[in-house]
Design a protein around this motif. Sequence first.
Motif, PDB file in Angstrom:
ATOM      1  N   TYR A  72      -8.676  -0.938 -17.229  1.00 41.67           N
ATOM      2  CA  TYR A  72      -8.462  -0.952 -15.784  1.00 41.67           C
ATOM      3  C   TYR A  72      -9.734  -1.318 -15.027  1.00 41.67           C
ATOM      4  CZ  TYR A  72     -10.453   3.832 -15.454  1.00 41.67           C
ATOM      5  OH  TYR A  72     -11.274   4.941 -15.500  1.00 41.67           O
ATOM      6  N   ILE A  73      -9.506  -1.828 -13.830  1.00 42.97           N
ATOM      7  CA  ILE A  73     -10.584  -2.145 -12.889  1.00 42.97           C
ATOM      8  C   ILE A  73     -10.280  -1.413 -11.590  1.00 42.97           C
ATOM      9  CG2 ILE A  73     -11.729  -3.965 -11.560  1.00 42.97           C
ATOM     10  CD1 ILE A  73     -10.920  -5.922 -13.796  1.00 42.97           C
ATOM     11  N   SER A  74     -11.245  -0.663 -11.089  1.00 42.76           N
ATOM     12  CA  SER A  74     -11.109   0.016  -9.804  1.00 42.76           C
ATOM     13  C   SER A  74     -11.756  -0.840  -8.720  1.00 42.76           C
ATOM     14  CB  SER A  74     -11.781   1.392  -9.847  1.00 42.76           C
ATOM     15  OG  SER A  74     -11.242   2.194 -10.875  1.00 42.76           O
ATOM     16  N   TYR A  75     -11.130  -0.879  -7.541  1.00 40.18           N
ATOM     17  CA  TYR A  75     -11.652  -1.744  -6.485  1.00 40.18           C
ATOM     18  C   TYR A  75     -11.197  -1.265  -5.112  1.00 40.18           C
ATOM     19  CZ  TYR A  75      -6.949  -3.818  -6.809  1.00 40.18           C
ATOM     20  OH  TYR A  75      -5.584  -4.014  -6.841  1.00 40.18           O
ATOM     21  N   PHE A  76     -11.867  -1.757  -4.075  1.00 41.55           N
ATOM     22  CA  PHE A  76     -11.495  -1.428  -2.698  1.00 41.55           C
ATOM     23  C   PHE A  76     -12.008  -2.531  -1.781  1.00 41.55           C
ATOM     24  CE2 PHE A  76     -15.786   0.075  -3.054  1.00 41.55           C
ATOM     25  CZ  PHE A  76     -16.338  -0.022  -1.789  1.00 41.55           C
ATOM     26  N   GLY A  77     -11.740  -2.407  -0.500  1.00 42.02           N
ATOM     27  CA  GLY A  77     -12.206  -3.390   0.472  1.00 42.02           C
ATOM     28  C   GLY A  77     -11.086  -3.910   1.349  1.00 42.02           C
ATOM     29  N   ILE A  78     -11.440  -4.424   2.513  1.00 39.44           N
ATOM     30  CA  ILE A  78     -10.446  -4.959   3.439  1.00 39.44           C
ATOM     31  C   ILE A  78      -9.676  -6.097   2.801  1.00 39.44           C
ATOM     32  CG2 ILE A  78     -10.127  -6.114   5.667  1.00 39.44           C
ATOM     33  CD1 ILE A  78     -12.560  -4.642   6.689  1.00 39.44           C
ATOM     34  N   ARG A  79     -10.394  -6.948   2.072  1.00 34.73           N
ATOM     35  CA  ARG A  79      -9.715  -8.067   1.424  1.00 34.73           C
ATOM     36  C   ARG A  79      -8.737  -7.576   0.356  1.00 34.73           C
ATOM     37  NH1 ARG A  79     -12.151 -12.892  -2.368  1.00 34.73           N
ATOM     38  NH2 ARG A  79     -10.379 -14.311  -2.175  1.00 34.73           N
ATOM     39  N   ALA A  80      -9.091  -6.483  -0.323  1.00 30.21           N
ATOM     40  CA  ALA A  80      -8.198  -5.927  -1.335  1.00 30.21           C
ATOM     41  C   ALA A  80      -6.859  -5.565  -0.720  1.00 30.21           C
ATOM     42  CB  ALA A  80      -8.843  -4.703  -1.979  1.00 30.21           C
ATOM     43  N   ALA A  81      -6.891  -4.843   0.399  1.00 33.15           N
ATOM     44  CA  ALA A  81      -5.648  -4.454   1.061  1.00 33.15           C
ATOM     45  C   ALA A  81      -4.876  -5.677   1.544  1.00 33.15           C
ATOM     46  CB  ALA A  81      -5.962  -3.527   2.236  1.00 33.15           C
ATOM     47  N   ALA A  82      -5.597  -6.683   2.046  1.00 31.34           N
ATOM     48  CA  ALA A  82      -4.942  -7.888   2.554  1.00 31.34           C
ATOM     49  C   ALA A  82      -4.252  -8.662   1.444  1.00 31.34           C
ATOM     50  CB  ALA A  82      -5.965  -8.777   3.271  1.00 31.34           C
ATOM     51  N   VAL A  83      -4.923  -8.778   0.289  1.00 36.32           N
ATOM     52  CA  VAL A  83      -4.338  -9.516  -0.833  1.00 36.32           C
ATOM     53  C   VAL A  83      -3.136  -8.778  -1.398  1.00 36.32           C
ATOM     54  CG1 VAL A  83      -4.751 -10.312  -3.191  1.00 36.32           C
ATOM     55  CG2 VAL A  83      -6.470 -10.714  -1.419  1.00 36.32           C
ATOM     56  N   MET A  84      -3.235  -7.460  -1.531  1.00 38.97           N
ATOM     57  CA  MET A  84      -2.105  -6.682  -2.039  1.00 38.97           C
ATOM     58  C   MET A  84      -0.889  -6.847  -1.138  1.00 38.97           C
ATOM     59  SD  MET A  84      -3.304  -5.079  -4.796  1.00 38.97           S
ATOM     60  CE  MET A  84      -2.635  -3.465  -5.100  1.00 38.97           C
ATOM     61  N   ASP A  85      -1.111  -6.798   0.154  1.00 36.63           N
ATOM     62  CA  ASP A  85      -0.017  -6.974   1.097  1.00 36.63           C
ATOM     63  C   ASP A  85       0.563  -8.382   1.001  1.00 36.63           C
ATOM     64  OD1 ASP A  85       1.535  -5.947   3.475  1.00 36.63           O
ATOM     65  OD2 ASP A  85       0.566  -7.663   4.407  1.00 36.63           O
ATOM     66  N   ARG A  86      -0.296  -9.354   0.878  1.00 37.13           N
ATOM     67  CA  ARG A  86       0.131 -10.750   0.780  1.00 37.13           C
ATOM     68  C   ARG A  86       1.009 -10.992  -0.441  1.00 37.13           C
ATOM     69  NH1 ARG A  86      -4.350 -15.489  -0.235  1.00 37.13           N
ATOM     70  NH2 ARG A  86      -2.953 -17.194  -0.852  1.00 37.13           N
ATOM     71  N   LEU A  87       0.694 -10.340  -1.555  1.00 38.58           N
ATOM     72  CA  LEU A  87       1.447 -10.539  -2.790  1.00 38.58           C
ATOM     73  C   LEU A  87       2.648  -9.610  -2.908  1.00 38.58           C
ATOM     74  CD1 LEU A  87      -1.454 -11.017  -5.376  1.00 38.58           C
ATOM     75  CD2 LEU A  87      -0.168 -12.766  -4.131  1.00 38.58           C
ATOM     76  N   GLY A  88       2.795  -8.688  -1.958  1.00 34.33           N
ATOM     77  CA  GLY A  88       3.917  -7.765  -2.017  1.00 34.33           C
ATOM     78  C   GLY A  88       3.752  -6.661  -3.040  1.00 34.33           C
ATOM     79  N   ILE A  89       2.508  -6.367  -3.415  1.00 36.83           N
ATOM     80  CA  ILE A  89       2.231  -5.304  -4.379  1.00 36.83           C
ATOM     81  C   ILE A  89       2.056  -4.005  -3.616  1.00 36.83           C
ATOM     82  CG2 ILE A  89       0.672  -4.485  -6.177  1.00 36.83           C
ATOM     83  CD1 ILE A  89      -0.199  -7.414  -6.583  1.00 36.83           C
TER      84      ILE A  89
END
Length: 271
Positions: free
Chosen positions: A87-104
């Motif tokens: 696993y890889i742990s991560y955070f950041g504004i872009r992280a939330a934006a990409v997750m939302d964009r991909l529907g995850i």
Amino acid sequence: MESICRFIPTGTVPDVIHTINFVYETKLKSIPEPRISPVYRVQLVTSGTAVVSCGGAGRTVRKGDVFFIFPAVPYTIDGDDEFTYMYISYFGIRAAAVMDRLGIDRYHFVYEGFENLREPWEAGISLGAEVIDLISESVLLQTLSQIGSRRSAGGKDRQAAGNDRFLQIKKYVDDCFSDPELSLEALSELFSYNKKYISQMFGKYLQVGLTEYVNTLRINHACVLIDQGYTGVGDIARLCGFNDPMYFSKVFRRKMGKSPKAHISDRKLMQ
């Protein structure tokens, strides 16, 4: 193939993704008690099987599957003796934006059949510590890109493939879960659909009923409020959409394995 030039839109994914760690886990097979991560985690199953619960919705994962864990969303893992994962742990504004964009999201958190990712994951974690920040971000983005490419090609995860009518209702529920008047009756009147039809859609696309879905959203929000410093059980219950603090405590205990007061005390000790 002829030359291709594609410009990247500016400002569509602000900030950066910060990776925290890159882990190959072979010993921790199960996490039976609900845990809450402060950051995102993407996990690749390298062997065995497990049942992963994310905010109350359980899914079976196998070798080659990718699954996600989300900030402030309780999760459990029940793996067999052969279960290992990276696993890889991560955070950041872009992280939330990409997750939302991909529907995850917490209801679409398992993606099957990514055995091809094992080679770059294992190669990446084997490299020296001096470049682990670059490698971990590269592997993370490669994983997200492959999930996005499969979705754009029409191979959406079966849970994510909802029709427009259900997505419209789900968005309303996601935005208004703290409204204590939210119910099948209210949704039926608002969207002019039969109550039974709405209930069947939640069962079909999310494998949970409306009440369970709403309660999960509310308990997740309660955990966020507690992390933000709220300590009054009655106030937290009201802000999450529960009219009855006792019922709130019952639902909280069922989902989190402890009472709201115990969770508040635990969070104080961790600060």
